[in-house]
Design a protein around this motif. Structure first.
Motif, short mmCIF file in Angstrom:
data_model
loop_
_atom_site.label_atom_id
_atom_site.label_comp_id
_atom_site.label_asym_id
_atom_site.label_seq_id
_atom_site.Cartn_x
_atom_site.Cartn_y
_atom_site.Cartn_z
N GLY A 246 -10.43 3.47 9.68
CA GLY A 246 -11.17 3.57 8.42
C GLY A 246 -10.38 4.35 7.38
O GLY A 246 -9.20 4.69 7.60
N ASP A 247 -11.01 4.64 6.26
CA ASP A 247 -10.28 5.35 5.21
C ASP A 247 -10.03 6.80 5.62
O ASP A 247 -10.91 7.49 6.11
CB ASP A 247 -11.07 5.28 3.90
CG ASP A 247 -11.00 3.89 3.31
OD1 ASP A 247 -10.15 3.09 3.78
OD2 ASP A 247 -11.78 3.60 2.39
N ASN A 248 -8.82 7.26 5.37
CA ASN A 248 -8.42 8.63 5.72
C ASN A 248 -7.19 8.98 4.89
O ASN A 248 -6.58 8.10 4.28
CB ASN A 248 -8.11 8.70 7.22
CG ASN A 248 -6.89 7.89 7.58
OD1 ASN A 248 -5.77 8.37 7.52
ND2 ASN A 248 -7.07 6.60 7.92
N ASN B 116 -0.11 3.56 -2.61
CA ASN B 116 -1.05 2.44 -2.62
C ASN B 116 -1.91 2.55 -1.35
O ASN B 116 -1.40 2.72 -0.25
CB ASN B 116 -0.26 1.12 -2.63
CG ASN B 116 -1.15 -0.09 -2.75
OD1 ASN B 116 -2.10 -0.25 -1.99
ND2 ASN B 116 -0.85 -0.95 -3.71
N HIS B 117 -3.23 2.45 -1.53
CA HIS B 117 -4.14 2.61 -0.39
C HIS B 117 -3.83 1.62 0.74
O HIS B 117 -3.93 1.95 1.93
CB HIS B 117 -5.57 2.40 -0.91
CG HIS B 117 -6.63 2.55 0.12
ND1 HIS B 117 -7.05 3.78 0.58
CD2 HIS B 117 -7.37 1.64 0.79
CE1 HIS B 117 -8.00 3.61 1.49
NE2 HIS B 117 -8.21 2.31 1.65
N LEU B 118 -3.42 0.40 0.38
CA LEU B 118 -3.12 -0.63 1.38
C LEU B 118 -1.87 -0.28 2.18
O LEU B 118 -1.77 -0.54 3.38
CB LEU B 118 -2.95 -2.00 0.71
CG LEU B 118 -4.16 -2.49 -0.05
CD1 LEU B 118 -3.90 -3.85 -0.67
CD2 LEU B 118 -5.37 -2.56 0.87
N GLY C 74 -1.12 2.67 2.83
CA GLY C 74 -1.64 3.66 3.78
C GLY C 74 -2.18 2.97 5.02
O GLY C 74 -1.83 3.35 6.15
N HIS C 75 -3.00 1.93 4.84
CA HIS C 75 -3.54 1.22 6.01
C HIS C 75 -2.40 0.65 6.87
O HIS C 75 -2.49 0.63 8.09
CB HIS C 75 -4.49 0.09 5.58
CG HIS C 75 -5.89 0.58 5.29
ND1 HIS C 75 -6.64 1.23 6.23
CD2 HIS C 75 -6.67 0.48 4.18
CE1 HIS C 75 -7.83 1.54 5.71
NE2 HIS C 75 -7.87 1.10 4.47
N ILE C 76 -1.34 0.18 6.24
CA ILE C 76 -0.20 -0.34 7.01
C ILE C 76 0.44 0.79 7.83
O ILE C 76 0.67 0.66 9.03
CB ILE C 76 0.84 -1.01 6.08
CG1 ILE C 76 0.24 -2.28 5.46
CG2 ILE C 76 2.14 -1.31 6.82
CD1 ILE C 76 1.11 -2.98 4.43
ZN ZN Z 1 -9.40 1.31 3.08
#
Ligand code: ZN
Ligand code: KG4
Length: 360
Positions: free
Chosen positions: A325-327, A126-128, A130-132
């Motif tokens: 940011g997104d990575n 899940n992309h979120l 990832g941010h965590i």
């Molecule tokens: Zn993002």
């Protein structure tokens, strides 16, 4: 454990390889220049750009990985081919959602293709999540150390999301607050657009705000701040901003540009701080983790740090700017913990995109 990851959830074509929590190779191709003139992300253009760049981004990530291996292994030399590189990779992680359907598709298709070719399992992330996990990435000194004390309160503040998440244990989450309309970064981007500052608005708003003589001259409304809900709403703030500048000439707007930027930013951040304050009080958790594009903002970091100090707690931020940011490095680290804790379905090979994927 070496994990290869892909993220194509929005307007960045990203690949990375991590060794546990350490980033070995990382490539991000940003589509900002493509979308800039439209004032936001155009899905069809994003899809095409991902398709055009994905192979280049994959190969450059593998090449950097091989260079790293050769540098650290004096006894043998690894050939610079994808086949050789995948020999040293344990799994392929890919963002499954949330995100733009047509963009997610490109990354998932590539992950499956590589999985079939090199016989590696695919771990959907899940992309979120990832941010965590971006705050768990190790810096050059090896911090943060691995002695994590759950539960954490996690804040995800980006262009697509504004959420407060109870991070109960590795790969176990409960969303306890989120925006009911615009995300914080989206609101900032829209305000920047109204001031003709281009896209994305966050970095330029931050720079202007730092030069403002009065930090909160216009004191824009802080929506939903009087209730103790943990949800956010930023669309009223956007409307209020629109009416405040609507009848102003470009010259008038220009004179007060720094004050407008700063007042808008303050309204958004004040809301984030007040909601986080409520979340800390409600849960009793004073260990925080922050992630997402807006977390690059120095003023927001300062405010969050001051808040947790008040509670004698602490806060982890992503150790490098590219991790806000997104990575794909954050996706790889999340997958590493999924693998470590056995929290992925090894038998499920029919992975498909989930544009509105929830964090559970
Ligand atoms: Zn993002
Ligand atoms: O995490 P991200 O790259 O993409 C999403 O998953 O949404 O976040 C992008 C958002 C944009 O709204 C951008 O304006 C904002 O992060 N942003 C910032 C800053 N740098 C990027 N907002 C405030 N201050 C910044 N320095």
């Amino acid at each position: 454990m070496n994990i290869f990851a892909i993220d194509t959830s929005c307007d960045e074509t990203a690949c990375a390889i991590v060794k546990g929590r350490r980033v070995i190779s990382n490539t991000i191709y940003s589509q900002i220049l493509i979308h800039k003139k439209w004032g936001g992300v155009v899905p069809s253009l994003a899809k095409r750009a991902h398709e055009e760049k994905i192979d280049i981004v994959v190969h450059s990530t593998l090449e950097k990985f091989i260079r790293f291996l050769n540098l650290h292994n004096k006894n043998y030399h690894i050939e610079n081919t994808p086949k050789e590189a995948f020999h040293y990779i344990d799994a392929i992680a890919v963002t499954q959602g949330p995100g733009l359907a047509v963009a997610l598709e490109v990354g998932i298709k590539k992950a499956k293709e590589l999985s079939n070719q090199y016989h590696k399992p695919v771990i959907p992330v899940n992309h979120l999540e990832g941010h965590i996990y971006s705050s768990f990435v190790q810096n050059s000194k090896g911090n943060p150390s691995a002695d994590f004390f759950f539960p954490y309160l996690s804040l995800i503040i980006s262009g697509g999301h504004t959420s407060i998440v109870l991070f109960k244990n590795h790969c176990t989450y409960e969303v306890i607050g989120e925006t009911i309309d615009d995300a914080a970064g989206e609101a900032i981007d829209k305000a920047a657009k109204m001031l003709n500052l281009g896209y994305p608005g966050g970095p330029v708003i931050e720079r202007l705000a730092e030069g403002a003589l009065q930090r909160d001259r216009y004191h824009f409304p802080r929506p939903m701040i009087k209730t103790d809900t943990l949800n956010f709403s930023f669309s009223g703030l956007k409307t209020s901003f629109y009416y405040r500048i609507k009848n102003m000439s470009d010259e008038q707007k220009h004179i007060m540009l720094k004050e407008f930027a700063s007042s808008f930013q303050e309204a958004v951040f004040d809301t984030v701080i007040k909601k986080t304050n409520i979340a800390i009080k409600k849960t009793g958790i004073t260990r925080l983790i922050a992630g997402g594009g807006v977390i690059a903002n120095r003023r927001l970091r300062y405010e969050l740090t001051s808040l947790v100090k008040k509670f004698k707690g602490n806060i982890l931020f992503p150790p490098y700017k590219y991790l806000t940011g997104d990575n794909a490095a954050m996706i790889a680290v999340a997958a590493y913990y999924r693998l470590l804790t056995n929290k992925f379905d090894k038998k499920n090979t029919a992975i498909d995109r989930i544009p509105r994927m929830l964090l559970t």
